[in-house]
Design an enzyme around this catalytic site. Structure first.
Site, mmCIF file in Angstrom:
data_model
loop_
_atom_site.group_PDB
_atom_site.id
_atom_site.type_symbol
_atom_site.label_atom_id
_atom_site.label_comp_id
_atom_site.label_asym_id
_atom_site.label_seq_id
_atom_site.Cartn_x
_atom_site.Cartn_y
_atom_site.Cartn_z
ATOM 1 N N GLU A 126 0.854 -1.189 0.000
ATOM 2 C CA GLU A 126 0.000 0.000 0.000
ATOM 3 C C GLU A 126 0.895 1.245 0.000
ATOM 4 O O GLU A 126 1.850 1.291 0.757
ATOM 5 C CB GLU A 126 -0.901 0.025 1.238
ATOM 6 C CG GLU A 126 -1.902 1.161 1.152
ATOM 7 C CD GLU A 126 -2.880 1.189 2.331
ATOM 8 O OE1 GLU A 126 -2.799 0.340 3.233
ATOM 9 O OE2 GLU A 126 -3.727 2.087 2.327
ATOM 10 N N ALA A 267 2.098 -0.037 10.841
ATOM 11 C CA ALA A 267 1.837 -1.432 10.501
ATOM 12 C C ALA A 267 1.021 -1.489 9.231
ATOM 13 O O ALA A 267 0.593 -0.450 8.726
ATOM 14 C CB ALA A 267 1.073 -2.110 11.629
ATOM 15 N N ASN A 270 -2.170 -6.263 5.574
ATOM 16 C CA ASN A 270 -2.218 -7.306 4.529
ATOM 17 C C ASN A 270 -3.092 -8.476 4.962
ATOM 18 O O ASN A 270 -2.989 -8.934 6.093
ATOM 19 C CB ASN A 270 -0.815 -7.833 4.254
ATOM 20 C CG ASN A 270 0.201 -6.733 4.154
ATOM 21 O OD1 ASN A 270 0.059 -5.843 3.346
ATOM 22 N ND2 ASN A 270 1.196 -6.757 5.031
ATOM 23 N N GLU A 303 -5.158 -2.766 12.925
ATOM 24 C CA GLU A 303 -4.891 -3.619 11.752
ATOM 25 C C GLU A 303 -5.878 -4.782 11.703
ATOM 26 O O GLU A 303 -6.341 -5.170 10.630
ATOM 27 C CB GLU A 303 -3.452 -4.135 11.753
ATOM 28 C CG GLU A 303 -2.372 -3.057 11.855
ATOM 29 C CD GLU A 303 -2.529 -1.902 10.895
ATOM 30 O OE1 GLU A 303 -3.039 -2.109 9.778
ATOM 31 O OE2 GLU A 303 -2.153 -0.763 11.268
#
Ligand code: B3K
Ligand code: ZN
Length: 871
Positions: A126, A267, A270, A303
């Site tokens: 990203e 962080a 994914n 996350e």
């Protein structure tokens, strides 16, 4: 200004992709300087897009080795390669493209794409890093299902991970081996991840609400294996919380977290394989502060929450970034509030907003929560998109109420699962579920700038009637001259002299017009207004509240956020007054009533964490925004005068509370214990105020340092010492370094404390530390700790009248731009408000910006920021 080839991307130009992808098979042959990537991608024409006779695939810093389409090689006239893309001419409706590229992870210091950290391989895709791995449609609205095979040397990479489930693993020739992973959930390329190296792990399990068992793993370097438990516990809490509060369950069989030392941000979410900056994973009582612990808990949760708000439902394009980031920050704030103290969490959220976001909104980088254009998307991972974006979601929560908000979220997740959508889609789901009209509300996404509410009160003693007139304004921001009025939820209460017995209940006002009046009849006495309780909207408030009223609210407001805010506002008033006095070169004298109010507040230390917050003075970066022309040196003296007065006047109180909080038993990281430590260390900081710290205080501080009970207390003592020019200071810093030289995260603290010192020689010391063996420009944490802390957080020293701070920053930006443009661009923030400063400083800052922009070969990242500043 120079012309450059950095291209601007506009939101209005969005078009659906002419092709989509069903599957991607990746094969990585890992080698530090020459990694081969074979990508086999199934493309098909997008029926929803117009016909097009060429297809351009994103790709940067790639060496093309081979390309075939449907197993046949391509003639030269069928494709073209540039530094930014690979174009296919007249591609068929449907085809399989096999591309072999070569990349160099070892030389990738930008930390975007595939790179090496501490000898291990890791990826960051990203926003647009995937195109540094292979050619593809690197945009969030193209979702594909990924299969990834990784091959590497067995000794170099015993562990090899990618998204999804492990399908196969085995031995190869030449001491090599492979793993193969399949992620069943279609995802955009920015969520792809690969990790390989010599890693150890801890593991645990989580049983979901529907009874599925999930394998949880945290991977770190072996030397850090004892420091992962807290991260694991935080993950489990976050998973439970998302089920309970949002009904969201995890959707793969495993969830992996990997900690790496070199990472551009906190962080990355994914799918099934989060990669973390080790700062947000590793913790032990000896080496981590309370702030580190809360940071880890919050980022792990953030996350994890992305799995739904970001991964399952993703963004149509990068202009919609706040769709996932604003929403996920809101969710992590709610989570942290539930795990710790609601009021303290809210104060923390609002401090970020006031210190950084309001400043961004008032400067050249101001942009809407949903920006309209960008040159480099990485420059738009901002406090506006993240934190103001979270406030916008919070306002929806306030307007809809808890129940309808949840219904809106359910509808949103259900309707858009597996899709790439827009901020409008999100608000529409909220409107539909609640039956409310939110069209005006959408202006929060499109208009930049911080609205200012001007509040005037009137009391009619005969009628016993109270009235409130509120006007809203929003100053022009770049590209937006005139603004429409916002839809603003404002929670208020009318406090009576005995608020415990009557008054104090909240009313929600919903402002929609430029000016609105509210009348409250039938009161017993003129009330004290508690306005914008719990900070229900990201606005500035102008209200002429007297010192008496603020003191009253400091002691009695039953909204705890607002009780703190009264102390904050009072401090702002007092510091401003002192600033004005010093500007006139008169002798300052700090208001006695102010100090008494603080003393009362201090004596009521039942909620230690909250009291500690009330005793924290506004930062200089916040105060800058309150002044018309900033003289940093005078501002620094003003803050110090106030600090000194409190320190002298309340010395005995500070001493007493310090002792009370100190003797509270065993070390623990419960919110209660953290609260006590924060109050104790606030007291210590006051006792150690430069110029007025007495021998006894210095002794107390040194004792606290020497006891080495936990990192929070050690850092608090070291920080207090850092501002004093004495030999004890030198000794403590070298003792600390010798103890912790092998723990990179602790060395970061050591660097940062020195950069934050208010002593005059700080810049000289920072320059010296740049050559220290523990410092490296290639490690973002080191850069942030030393250069970032000095330039962004040491206001007085950075803005030294010599202009040396500015020169230093410009030098570092230019050096770093060749190494890591994202990090270089971030460093520029403190220069962006140069227009607010006294003319002499303003000119020097502007000169440095000019010097930067006249440099050949600037990255798009740095170029865009400097250009906006000078525009
Ligand atoms: N989504 C990432 C940020 C990526 C930044 C790219 N420059 C982390 C997060 O917000 O969770
Ligand atoms: Zn995020």
């Amino acid at each position: 200004m120079k012309k450059t080839d950095h291209r601007t991307v506009y939101r209005k130009d969005y078009r659906p992709s002419s092709y989509l992808i069903s599957t991607i098979h990746l094969l990585f042959r890992l080698s530090p300087e020459k990694t081969t990537v074979v990508a086999t991608t199934e493309f098909y024409r997008n029926a929803a897009a117009g016909k097009c006779n060429r297809l351009s695939l994103d790709g940067e810093f790639l060496k093309l080795i081979d390309i075939t389409m449907d197993a046949a090689s391509l003639d030269d006239e069928m494709f073209a390669v540039s530094a930014k893309d690979l174009t296919l001419y007249n591609p068929p409706e449907k085809f399989t493209l096999k591309v072999t590229t070569e990349i160099n992870p070892q030389s990738n210091t930008a930390l975007s794409g595939l790179y090496r950290s501490g000898g291990n391989y890791c990826s960051q895709c990203e926003a647009e890093g995937y195109r540094r791995i292979t050619y593809s449609l690197d945009r969030p609205d193209v979702l594909a299902s990924f299969t990834t095979r990784i091959e590497a040397d067995r000794d170099e990479c015993p562990v090899m991970l990618s998204n999804g489930n492990l399908m196969e693993q085995g031995r190869l020739e030449n001491n090599r081996h492979y793993t193969s992973w399949h992620d069943p959930h279609p995802k955009p390329s920015y969520l792809f991840a690969l990790v390989a190296g010599d890693l150890s792990s801890i593991q645990d399990h989580f049983l979901t609400q529907s009874g599925k068992e999930i394998l949880l793993q945290v991977f770190v370097e072996l030397k850090n294996i004892e420091k992962c438990e807290f991260a694991m516990a935080s993950l489990k809490k976050a998973m439970r919380w998302d089920e309970e509060q949002y009904g969201r369950e995890y959707d793969l069989d495993n969830y992996m977290i990997v900690a790496v030392d070199d990472f551009n941000m906190g962080a990355m979410e994914n799918k099934g394989l989060n990669i973390f900056n080790s700062k947000y994973v590793l913790a032990s009582p000896e080496s981590a502060t309370d702030q580190d612990y809360t940071g880890i808990e919050g980022v792990i949760a953030h996350e994890y929450f992305h799995n739904w708000s970001g991964n399952r439902v993703t963004c149509r394009d990068w202009f919609q970034l706040s769709l996932k980031e604003g929403l996920t920050v809101f969710r992590d704030q709610q989570f942290s509030a539930a795990m710790n103290s609601r009021a303290v969490q809210r104060i923390h959220d609002v401090n970020i907003l006031r210190n950084s976001q309001f400043r961004e909104d008032a400067g050249p980088m101001a942009h809407p929560v949903r920006p309209d254009s960008y040159v480099e998307i990485n420059n738009f991972y901002t406090v506006t998109v993240y934190n103001k974006g979270a406030e916008v979601v919070r306002m929806l929560h306030t307007i809809l109420g808890k129940k309808k908000f949840r219904q809106g979220m359910d509808l949103y997740f259900c309707r858009y699962d597996g899709k790439a959508v827009t901020c409008d889609d999100f608000v529409d789901a909220m409107a539909e579920a609640s039956g409310l009209n939110l069209e005006q509300f959408k202006l929060w996404y499109s208009q930049s700038g911080t609205p200012v509410l001007e509040v005037t009160e009137e009391w009619n003693e005969d009628k016993k009637e109270y009235s409130l007139k509120i006007t809203q304004k929003c100053d022009p921001t770049p590209g937006q001259q005139d603004k429409m009025p916002f839809h603003i939820p404002v929670e208020i209460a009318l406090l009576q002299s005995q608020p415990e017995h009557d008054g104090g209940e909240s009313h929600l006002l919903e402002l929609r017009d430029r000016e609105q009046e509210y009348i409250f009849p039938g009161l017993r006495e003129k009330p004290v207004l508690s306005f914008l309780r719990n900070f229900t909207a990201p606005v500035q408030v102008k209200i002429a509240q007297s010192r008496e009223e603020l003191c009253f609210r400091m002691a009695h407001d039953n909204d705890l956020f607002n009780r703190w805010d009264a102390a904050f506002q009072l401090s702002v008033q007092i510091i401003r007054e002192t600033y004005d006095i010093l500007s006139r070169e008169e002798k300052p004298c700090v208001n006695k009533r102010y100090m008494d109010a603080f003393s009362i507040c201090l004596r009521d230390y039942t909620d230690a964490a909250l009291t500690a917050q009330a005793l924290t003075l506004p930062t200089e970066s916040y105060l800058v925004q309150q002044l018309e022309v900033v003289e940093p040196e005078v501002l620094h003296r003003a803050v110090n005068e106030v600090k000194k007065s409190l320190a002298v006047h309340l010395r005995e109180d500070f001493r007493k509370i310090y002792t009370v909080c100190k003797g509270t038993g065993e070390y623990s990281i419960s919110p209660l214990a953290m609260g006590r430590r924060s109050l104790k260390n606030r007291c210590l900081a006051f006792l150690m105020t430069p110029d007025v710290a007495d021998q006894e205080s210095i002794r107390t501080c040194l004792e606290q340092y020497q006891r080495q009970e936990n990192m929070t207390d050690v850092i608090a003592a070291l920080s207090a010492l850092s501002h004093l020019d004495c030999s004890e200071r030198e000794d403590a810093f070298s003792d600390f370094y010798n103890k912790w030289r092998d723990d990179s995260l602790v060395v970061d603290k050591w660097l940062s404390l020195q950069a934050l010192s208010s002593l005059p020689g700080t810049l000289k010391n920072v320059r010296k530390l740049m050559n220290h063996q523990s410092f490296s420009l290639e490690n973002p944490n080191k850069v942030r700790s030393l250069i970032g802390s000095f330039c962004s957080l040491n206001h007085a020293r950075f803005h030294d009248h010599s202009g040396d701070g500015y020169k230093f920053l410009a030098e570092q930006v230019l050096q770093l731009d060749r190494i890591n443009p994202q990090i270089a661009a971030r460093l520029l923030t403190p220069l962006s408000s140069y227009r607010r400063y006294t003319p002499r400083l303003k000119v020097m800052m502007e000169e440095e910006l000019q010097a930067i922009i006249s440099h050949e070969g600037l990255s798009a990242d740095v170029y865009e920021i400097v250009e906006r500043c000078l525009d």
